[in-house]
Write an enzyme that holds these catalytic residues in place. Structure first.
Site, PDB file in Angstrom:
ATOM      1  N   LYS A  72     -26.590 -14.444   7.355  1.00 28.61           N
ATOM      2  CA  LYS A  72     -25.830 -14.023   6.192  1.00 28.61           C
ATOM      3  C   LYS A  72     -24.338 -14.219   6.434  1.00 28.61           C
ATOM      4  CE  LYS A  72     -25.952  -9.345   7.973  1.00 28.61           C
ATOM      5  NZ  LYS A  72     -26.416  -9.860   9.283  1.00 28.61           N
TER       6      LYS A  72
ATOM      7  N   TYR B 242     -21.903  -6.506   4.981  1.00 30.39           N
ATOM      8  CA  TYR B 242     -22.639  -5.358   5.504  1.00 30.39           C
ATOM      9  C   TYR B 242     -22.417  -4.138   4.608  1.00 30.39           C
ATOM     10  CZ  TYR B 242     -23.543  -7.596  10.067  1.00 30.39           C
ATOM     11  OH  TYR B 242     -23.975  -8.407  11.087  1.00 30.39           O
TER      12      TYR B 242
END
Length: 365
Positions: A134, A219
Site C-alpha cells: 500500500k 495508515y
C-alpha cells in the site's frame, strides 16, 4: 542511522521484544492443504529484506521461492541466503517469462508506488496471483483499472494491510462492531516521521504520488475506517509546509477531518516534519488509546477497562498465512484490491480538499 520510515518503525519496535510466531504456538489461519503458497518478492528494498522475507520464514503456510531485482549483487546474496533456484530469479526485463514457471503461485509487488499498477497487471497477465504493498496505486482511477484487469485474468489481488491480521487491530475492529463502549464519536489518528532524505524515492512526487499522506497517512485513513466500521461521507483538509526547501514537490504535512454517516468525526495528521504514532478513539461510554498504533510490533494500548493484553505476533507472517488461506483454499482475501481502492478514494478526496480549501464529498464507488 539510515533516514527511512522502516528504520523509524524498527526504532519504535525496540521498546519491546518480538516473540517468534512458532514460539507462541499461535496459528491465525489453519490451512487444510498439503502444500505451501509459493511466493516471489518483486523489489528487494528495506521492507522486503527486513520484514517480508523474515515473515515468510516464520509463516507456516508460505515459502519464498523467487525474487525480482535489477541488482545482480542482491540476486547473488538472496540466492545464497534463501537457497533460491536460478530459474526463479528474475530481473525487470525478463519478468514476463514468469508466466512459464509452474513453481510460482504469487508475486508480491514491493516497489515504489508509481510501479505498483504496472507490475500488478504484468503479474496478472502472467496468470499469477498478486499482492501489492500500500498504497496500492497512485490514485483511485488506477486502482480501479488494477482490480478490473486482475478480475479479467481470473487472478486474486491482495493489498498488504498487515494490521488487519494482528490481534490489537482486530480488537479495535471488534469494538466498532460490538460497541462495548457504545458508538465511536471522535477518532484522532497521527502518523509522522522526520524524513529529510532528498535522494529517497518517497521525496519524489513522480515515484511516490505525494509525500507523508501517501506514505504513512494511509495508515490513519484505514484506521479511521476500521475504528468506526463505516465509510466516510466527506472531508476537509489543510496542507502545511514549514520547510518548503526540503519538501519541494511533495506535501510535508496534511491535516484532515473525516465525517461519517453516524456523525462520528475522525481527525488525522500525517507529516515528514515530526514524529507521531497514535490512535485515540472516544466512544459514548469509554475510550481507547494506542501508541505505537501502526508499528511492526509490539503494539501497545489501553482502554477504559485497562491495558490491552494481546499476543505480540509477527505481522507479516500472519498476513502471509492469511493470504495463503485465501489463495490455496479459494476463499475471499481479507484485504483485497477493493480495500485498497477505498483508501485511494479517500486519499484523492483529501488532496482535493487541501488544494481547494473546500469540503469534498466522498462516494465509495
Amino acid at each position: 542511522m539510515k533516514n527511512s520510515r522502516r528504520d523509524f518503525l524498527r526504532n519504535l519496535a525496540a521498546s519491546g521484544v518480538l516473540v517468534p510466531l512458532a514460539a507462541q504456538n499461535l496459528q491465525a489461519y489453519p490451512i487444510t492443504t498439503d502444500r505451501k503458497l509459493r511466493i516471489v518478492l518483486c523489489g528487494l528494498g528495506n521492507y522486503a529484506t527486513n520484514q517480508l522475507a523474515p515473515g515468510l520464514a516464520q509463516s507456516k503456510n508460505c515459502e519464498l521461492v523467487g525474487i525480482v531485482t535489477g541488482s545482480p549483487e542482491k540476486a547473488a546474496k538472496w540466492k545464497e541466503k534463501y537457497n533460491l533456484a536460478d530459474k526463479n530469479i528474475y530481473n525487470y526485463q525478463n519478468f514476463d517469462t514468469i508466466a512459464n514457471n509452474p513453481d510460482v503461485d504469487v508475486v508480491y509487488v514491493v516497489l515504489p508506488n508509481s510501479m505498483h499498477a504496472e507490475y500488478v497487471m504484468r503479474t496478472a497477465k502472467a496468470g499469477k496471483h498478486v499482492i501489492t504493498e500500500k498504497p496500492m496505486s497512485m490514485d483511485a482511477k488506477q486502482a480501479r483499472e488494477m482490480i478490473a484487469y486482475c478480475k479479467s485474468q481470473k487472478v486474486k489481488l491482495g493489498v498488504g494491510y498487515r494490521l488487519h491480521y494482528e490481534p490489537f487491530t482486530n480488537e479495535v475492529m471488534r469494538l466498532a462492531k460490538d460497541k462495548d463502549f457504545g458508538k465511536p464519536k471522535f477518532i484522532e489518528t497521527k502518523f509522522a516521521w522526520r524524513n529529510r532524505d532528498l535522494k529517497a524515492w518517497r521525496m519524489n512526487n513522480k515515484w511516490s504520488g505525494g509525500g507523508a499522506l501517501m506514505d504513512v497517512g494511509i495508515y490513519c485513513i484505514n484506521a479511521s475506517r476500521y475504528a468506526t466500521g463505516e465509510e466516510p461521507i466527506s472531508v476537509t483538509a489543510q496542507a502545511i509546509k514549514t520547510e518548503p526547501e526540503v519538501y519541494r514537490d511533495i506535501e510535508e504535512t496534511i491535516l484532515w477531518q473525516l465525517k461519517f454517516p453516524s456523525g462520528a468525526i475522525a481527525s488525522g495528521m500525517s507529516s515528514y516534519a515530526t514524529n507521531a504514532h497514535e490512535l485515540s478513539i472516544h466512544y459514548e461510554k469509554g475510550s481507547l488509546s494506542m501508541s505505537p498504533a501502526y508499528d511492526y510490533g509490539p503494539l501497545k494500548g489501553t482502554t477504559s477497562k485497562g491495558p490491552m493484553d494481546f499476543p505480540i505476533v509477527h505481522h507479516q507472517a500472519y498476513q502471509m498465512d492469511g493470504f495463503a488461506d485465501a489463495i490455496l483454499n479459494n476463499k475471499p482475501i481479507l484485504t483485497p484490491g477493493e480495500e485498497g481502492l477505498k483508501d485511494m478514494i479517500i486519499l484523492d478526496a483529501i488532496k482535493k480538499a487541501a488544494n481547494t480549501g473546500k469540503e469534498v464529498k466522498i462516494v465509495m464507488s
